[in-house]
Design a protein around this motif. Structure first.
Motif, PDB file in Angstrom:
ATOM      1  N   UNK A 287      18.828  -3.683  -9.314  1.00 35.44           N
ATOM      2  CA  UNK A 287      18.135  -4.081  -8.099  1.00 35.44           C
ATOM      3  C   UNK A 287      16.621  -3.981  -8.320  1.00 35.44           C
ATOM      4  N   UNK A 288      15.986  -5.140  -8.448  1.00 41.64           N
ATOM      5  CA  UNK A 288      14.553  -5.181  -8.778  1.00 41.64           C
ATOM      6  C   UNK A 288      13.715  -4.512  -7.684  1.00 41.64           C
TER       7      UNK A 288
ATOM      8  N   UNK B 223      10.087  -0.314  -5.650  1.00 38.53           N
ATOM      9  CA  UNK B 223       9.875   0.714  -4.628  1.00 38.53           C
ATOM     10  C   UNK B 223       9.712   2.098  -5.260  1.00 38.53           C
ATOM     11  N   UNK B 224      10.433   2.323  -6.364  1.00 36.02           N
ATOM     12  CA  UNK B 224      10.354   3.654  -6.980  1.00 36.02           C
ATOM     13  C   UNK B 224       9.030   3.882  -7.703  1.00 36.02           C
TER      14      UNK B 224
ATOM     15  N   UNK C 126      12.177  -3.248 -16.440  1.00 39.31           N
ATOM     16  CA  UNK C 126      11.215  -2.221 -16.833  1.00 39.31           C
ATOM     17  C   UNK C 126      10.054  -2.323 -15.850  1.00 39.31           C
ATOM     18  N   UNK C 127       9.701  -1.223 -15.226  1.00 45.84           N
ATOM     19  CA  UNK C 127       8.593  -1.239 -14.264  1.00 45.84           C
ATOM     20  C   UNK C 127       7.633  -0.115 -14.607  1.00 45.84           C
TER      21      UNK C 127
ATOM     22  N   UNK D 250       3.946  -9.258   1.636  1.00 43.16           N
ATOM     23  CA  UNK D 250       4.568  -9.976   0.516  1.00 43.16           C
ATOM     24  C   UNK D 250       5.897  -9.317   0.161  1.00 43.16           C
ATOM     25  N   UNK D 251       6.853 -10.127  -0.262  1.00 45.42           N
ATOM     26  CA  UNK D 251       8.199  -9.654  -0.567  1.00 45.42           C
ATOM     27  C   UNK D 251       8.492  -9.884  -2.054  1.00 45.42           C
ATOM     28  N   UNK D 252       8.488  -8.814  -2.827  1.00 44.95           N
ATOM     29  CA  UNK D 252       8.655  -8.915  -4.279  1.00 44.95           C
ATOM     30  C   UNK D 252      10.008  -9.526  -4.650  1.00 44.95           C
ATOM     31  N   UNK D 253      11.050  -9.089  -3.947  1.00 46.73           N
ATOM     32  CA  UNK D 253      12.393  -9.582  -4.264  1.00 46.73           C
ATOM     33  C   UNK D 253      12.462 -11.108  -4.091  1.00 46.73           C
ATOM     34  N   UNK D 254      11.876 -11.610  -3.007  1.00 50.69           N
ATOM     35  CA  UNK D 254      11.823 -13.057  -2.784  1.00 50.69           C
ATOM     36  C   UNK D 254      11.133 -13.779  -3.932  1.00 50.69           C
TER      37      UNK D 254
END
Lengths: 80, 146, 146, 80
Positions: B20-21, B26-27, B102-103, C19-23
């Motif tokens: 889940x990107x 968010x983390x 990877x973030x 802004x919505x990163x997942x989108x």
């Protein structure tokens, strides 16, 4: 000593299963292990390259193997 | 099986479940960071012009986690980064699914870019995870042969 | 005001909304791509050691969109990338909010990394958008003075 | 000719509003415009640098200004 060798990826196909056991001299090193394995499983030599891990760390050819070491054959990785 | 290594600034996960990107972003996001770089691997529908049906990933999990920890530690040593997350899939993946996320969060973007790229480049060289490509007419372990 | 430029492979948005990163990721992901690089800017809680209360972004919107289109075109010209998305906020942003998301999908990751970094570096040099930092005791337009 | 000049960022503060209007010779160029503006708004000279855009494109000092051009003062940008 008798050691158990874990296999992953194509090594599992070559060994025909997730592990093989092998009789080794008590002072055997990684190089000796590779030689014996390649005798028994010639397809190993056809790999681009492969590494051996001992206790979850990459090992060098000269490293000595001890009984109860966790040994694994690491064919070329392709994660990511 | 899911393995998570969690510290205040590092998260490593091997999982058979969908990645889940948004969760990853968010983390790593935090009030001290100004830039986040995220690399997302995806399963391509073809390799060298040949249609891929699906992928299978196998990991030597204990060692893979250890190697991933080493890489994150190297990233912290080399660049002023604040948070590093690596999530990697195992098991069967369909086209378009995500094998790896990877973030990296840092105060300044250069560190985030450099560290993120270093992590994926190094992961592909050292982490014991193997990818099998399944075609209509056969399958192949990637990178096994010259 | 929200401006979206949408083609099959490019999406540019200026928006006062979150802004919505997942989108963004969902839009660039495609069966032909193998790697996605995403850059996410975030509002830091301090600048040069001084606490920031909030940011305000102002854009010369028509020209900003034009410049963003130029940058995306340059990215397509320079690297084999498949999809490029740039979303940029305007208006008031709180600490931790996201001023910018850039997402680039490519068959191979090097192109995605190079193009994404080029886009944010160039955006910060050429796109007419201005950031004002609001402190407890005053405010300043960033980059205005030497 | 009379031209209307849009201002953004700190230029808006310097002009005291989102636009100013200015009388220019008919063959005036960007350089002339900047000179006149800097006479009227000396704080402009204290900017690190600033650009002028004509019809949504960055303009050069020698570019001629035409009536009805959309002119904007572009102080150093800081997006992203």
């Amino acid at each position: 000593m008798n050691v158990n060798i874990l296999a992953f990826g194509i090594a599992k196909d070559i060994f025909g299963g997730p592990s093989v056991s092998l009789d080794l001299a008590n002072d055997a090193n990684i190089s000796n292990l590779k030689y014996l394995l390649e005798q028994q499983y010639p397809r190993l030599k056809k790999l681009a390259t492969y590494m051996v891990a001992v206790n979850n760390e990459y090992a060098l050819d000269g490293d000595t193997i001890h009984e109860r070491d966790e040994i694994a054959i690491i064919p070329p990785v392709s994660g990511g | 099986m899911t393995i998570i290594i969690l510290s205040l600034n590092t998260q490593i996960k091997l999982s058979v479940s969908t990645l889940n990107v948004q969760e990853c972003v968010d983390w790593v996001i935090s009030p001290e960071c100004g830039g986040i770089d995220v690399f997302i691997g995806t399963v391509r529908n073809a390799t060298k012009g040949k249609a891929v049906v699906r992928l299978e990933f196998e990991a030597y999990e204990k060692m893979a986690v250890k190697e991933l920890e080493k890489i994150t530690q190297q990233a912290f040593d080399k660049w002023p980064v604040q948070k590093v997350l690596i999530h990697h899939r195992t098991g069967v993946l369909q086209i378009g699914e995500i094998p790896v996320v990877i973030a990296v969060a840092a105060a300044h973007r250069d560190a985030a870019f450099d560290a993120c790229r270093y992590i994926i480049d190094t992961l592909k060289q050292t982490v014991p995870i193997w990818k099998k490509e399944i075609f209509e007419d056969g399958e192949v372990w990637v990178a096994a042969h010259p």
